[in-house]
Design an enzyme around this catalytic site. Structure first.
Site, PDB file in Angstrom:
ATOM      1  CB  SER A   1      -0.683   0.101   1.125  1.00 60.90           C
ATOM      2  OG  SER A   1      -1.465   1.337   1.451  1.00 60.90           O
TER       3      SER A   1
ATOM      4  CE1 TYR B   1      -3.495  -1.951   5.945  1.00 66.02           C
ATOM      5  CE2 TYR B   1      -3.161   0.019   5.114  1.00 66.02           C
ATOM      6  CZ  TYR B   1      -3.391  -1.174   4.750  1.00 66.02           C
ATOM      7  OH  TYR B   1      -3.878  -1.434   3.191  1.00 66.02           O
TER       8      TYR B   1
HETATM    9  P1  NDP Z   1     -11.372  -6.168   1.302  1.00 61.39           P
HETATM   10  O1  NDP Z   1     -11.793  -5.810   2.702  1.00 61.39           O
HETATM   11  O2  NDP Z   1     -12.752  -5.833   0.325  1.00 61.39           O
HETATM   12  O3  NDP Z   1     -10.913  -7.480   1.286  1.00 61.39           O
HETATM   13  C1  NDP Z   1      -9.906  -8.241   2.096  1.00 61.39           C
HETATM   14  C2  NDP Z   1      -9.891  -9.545   1.917  1.00 61.39           C
HETATM   15  O4  NDP Z   1      -8.816 -10.191   2.778  1.00 61.39           O
HETATM   16  C3  NDP Z   1     -10.951 -10.265   1.930  1.00 61.39           C
HETATM   17  O5  NDP Z   1     -11.188 -11.379   1.015  1.00 61.39           O
HETATM   18  C4  NDP Z   1     -11.118 -10.880   3.319  1.00 61.39           C
HETATM   19  O6  NDP Z   1     -11.681 -12.262   3.453  1.00 61.39           O
HETATM   20  C5  NDP Z   1      -9.468 -11.139   3.468  1.00 61.39           C
HETATM   21  N1  NDP Z   1      -9.073 -11.383   4.745  1.00 61.39           N
HETATM   22  C6  NDP Z   1      -8.775 -10.360   5.871  1.00 61.39           C
HETATM   23  N2  NDP Z   1      -8.213 -11.043   7.027  1.00 61.39           N
HETATM   24  C7  NDP Z   1      -8.314 -12.480   6.626  1.00 61.39           C
HETATM   25  C8  NDP Z   1      -7.763 -13.545   7.384  1.00 61.39           C
HETATM   26  N3  NDP Z   1      -7.584 -13.423   8.695  1.00 61.39           N
HETATM   27  N4  NDP Z   1      -7.819 -14.669   6.837  1.00 61.39           N
HETATM   28  C9  NDP Z   1      -8.055 -14.747   5.627  1.00 61.39           C
HETATM   29  N5  NDP Z   1      -8.831 -13.945   4.780  1.00 61.39           N
HETATM   30  C10 NDP Z   1      -8.574 -12.572   5.270  1.00 61.39           C
HETATM   31  O7  NDP Z   1     -10.241  -5.268   1.157  1.00 61.39           O
HETATM   32  P2  NDP Z   1      -9.527  -4.868  -0.106  1.00 61.39           P
HETATM   33  O8  NDP Z   1      -9.788  -5.518  -1.112  1.00 61.39           O
HETATM   34  O9  NDP Z   1      -9.338  -3.499  -0.393  1.00 61.39           O
HETATM   35  O10 NDP Z   1      -8.137  -5.295   0.362  1.00 61.39           O
HETATM   36  C11 NDP Z   1      -7.323  -6.205  -0.296  1.00 61.39           C
HETATM   37  C12 NDP Z   1      -5.707  -5.951   0.015  1.00 61.39           C
HETATM   38  O11 NDP Z   1      -5.409  -4.724  -0.473  1.00 61.39           O
HETATM   39  C13 NDP Z   1      -5.279  -5.710   1.527  1.00 61.39           C
HETATM   40  O12 NDP Z   1      -4.214  -6.339   1.799  1.00 61.39           O
HETATM   41  C14 NDP Z   1      -5.317  -4.215   2.113  1.00 61.39           C
HETATM   42  O13 NDP Z   1      -4.548  -4.009   2.747  1.00 61.39           O
HETATM   43  C15 NDP Z   1      -4.706  -3.797   0.273  1.00 61.39           C
HETATM   44  N6  NDP Z   1      -4.912  -2.660   0.041  1.00 61.39           N
HETATM   45  C16 NDP Z   1      -6.055  -2.028  -0.026  1.00 61.39           C
HETATM   46  C17 NDP Z   1      -6.309  -0.760  -0.313  1.00 61.39           C
HETATM   47  C18 NDP Z   1      -7.838   0.125  -0.266  1.00 61.39           C
HETATM   48  O14 NDP Z   1      -7.773   1.212  -0.176  1.00 61.39           O
HETATM   49  N7  NDP Z   1      -8.905  -0.753  -0.272  1.00 61.39           N
HETATM   50  C19 NDP Z   1      -5.179   0.162  -0.899  1.00 61.39           C
HETATM   51  C20 NDP Z   1      -3.909  -0.461  -0.594  1.00 61.39           C
HETATM   52  C21 NDP Z   1      -3.618  -1.754  -0.283  1.00 61.39           C
HETATM   53  P3  NDP Z   1     -12.474 -12.728   4.550  1.00 61.39           P
HETATM   54  O15 NDP Z   1     -13.128 -11.529   5.231  1.00 61.39           O
HETATM   55  O16 NDP Z   1     -13.634 -13.625   3.934  1.00 61.39           O
HETATM   56  O17 NDP Z   1     -11.593 -13.742   5.482  1.00 61.39           O
HETATM   57  C1  8X3 Z   2      -5.023   1.958   2.274  1.00 59.42           C
HETATM   58  C2  8X3 Z   2      -4.427   2.804   1.092  1.00 59.42           C
HETATM   59  O1  8X3 Z   2      -4.838   5.413   1.161  1.00 59.42           O
HETATM   60  O2  8X3 Z   2      -6.407   4.026   2.135  1.00 59.42           O
HETATM   61  O3  8X3 Z   2      -3.850   0.735   1.914  1.00 59.42           O
HETATM   62  O4  8X3 Z   2      -4.615   4.402   3.153  1.00 59.42           O
HETATM   63  S1  8X3 Z   2      -5.238   4.312   1.992  1.00 59.42           S
END
Ligand code: NDP
Ligand code: 8X3
Length: 253
Positions: free
Chosen positions: A136, A149
């Site tokens: 991120s 985070y």
């Molecule tokens: P979502 O919350 O939509 O998806 C997160 C996914 O991670 C879900 O499928 C969830 O599945 C899974 N997950 C979380 N904890 C666990 C666990 N303990 N075991 C197994 N699966 C887990 O968020 P995003 O799609 O946005 O996030 C995906 C990735 O992208 C993350 O690593 C996030 O940090 C990163 N990211 C996101 C950004 C954003 O702004 N959205 C920006 C930058 C990076 P379930 O709950 O079914 O277990």
């Molecule tokens: C999450 C990106 O900009 O929402 O990883 O912090 S931001």
């Protein structure tokens, strides 16, 4: 050529969009996550011949072992590990934060990610495969309440670069994808279910979509085998950088 992609966290957001993108292009996916009903829906949507779903908590090493051991024959040869599962928990300054939330982020974003990576490395080396990690911008740029985070994502970025060093000569590619704001379930999870807070955050600013990031991931994965994208930082146009903060009338001691 068709390949097998193991996607952690395929039950929503970026992971689900990536599953759709890869299957849509004729590849097959191992989809993991904790929510069984979401996994069932993904299989129903994309087809059991293309998606092998595994209910898995990334914090449970024994469950990861079991899942890998129980992969059906035709899903065993994992070519791409998409380390996507992750979360932020909490919107408080460090001095008011809940230690359990910090632990949850570390256990999921760091420990879970390195555990599944470690266990799949022999397969990935034998396949000359690829590891694509969701880091991120929070791992590069500090912002208020990013505390642990951002720390976990700095780890993911540096781990990715260090994997590149160790995997030198194996043909395995490693990429750190570093998005800014993507509208998914991310902020409702971070705020403990506050949909209004999520809607307010992404309101009127055209955030990135899960499909934007899935497209980037797909592009990375389908480069010619001699091309390695080390890091990709990607933000919505309407998100950029703030200046330094200055506290006045607060003596250092
Ligand atoms: P979502 O919350 O939509 O998806 C997160 C996914 O991670 C879900 O499928 C969830 O599945 C899974 N997950 C979380 N904890 C666990 C666990 N303990 N075991 C197994 N699966 C887990 O968020 P995003 O799609 O946005 O996030 C995906 C990735 O992208 C993350 O690593 C996030 O940090 C990163 N990211 C996101 C950004 C954003 O702004 N959205 C920006 C930058 C990076 P379930 O709950 O079914 O277990
Ligand atoms: C999450 C990106 O900009 O929402 O990883 O912090 S931001």
């Amino acid at each position: 050529m068709s390949f097998t992609v193991l996607i952690t966290g395929a039950t929503s957001g970026i992971g689900a969009a990536a599953a759709r993108r890869f299957v849509g292009a004729g590849h097959q996916v191992i989809a993991t996550g904790r929510r069984q009903e979401r996994l069932d829906a993904l299989v129903a949507e994309l087809g059991a011949d293309k998606v092998h779903a595994i209910r898995l908590d990334m914090r449970d090493e024994a469950a990861i072992d079991g899942a890998i051991a129980a992969l059906p024959e035709r899903f065993r040869d994992v070519d791409i590990l998409l380390n996507n599962a992750g979360l932020a928990r909490g919107m408080e300054p460090a001095q008011e934060a809940d230690l359990n939330k910090w632990r949850e982020m570390i256990d999921t974003n760091i420990l879970g990610l390195v555990t599944i990576t470690h266990k799949l490395l022999p397969t990935l080396v034998s396949r000359k495969g690829a590891i694509i990690n969701l880091s991120s911008i929070a791992g590069t740029y500090p912002y208020k309440f990013g505390n642990v985070y951002g720390g976990t994502k700095a780890f993911v970025t540096q781990f990715s670069l260090n994997l590149r060093c160790d995997l030198h000569g194996t043909g395995v590619r490693v990429t750190s994808i570093e998005p800014g704001m993507v509208e998914t379930e991310f902020t409702t999870v971070r705020t403990g279910g506050d949909q209004q807070a999520s809607d307010d955050l992404y309101r009127d600013m055209d955030p990135l979509t899960a499909e934007d990031i899935a497209e980037t991931i797909f592009w990375v994965a389908t480069q010619p085998p001699h091309v390695n994208l080390n890091r990709i930082e990607i933000m919505p146009v309407n998100q950029s950088f703030a200046g330094f903060a200055i506290a006045r009338n607060t003596p250092a001691a």
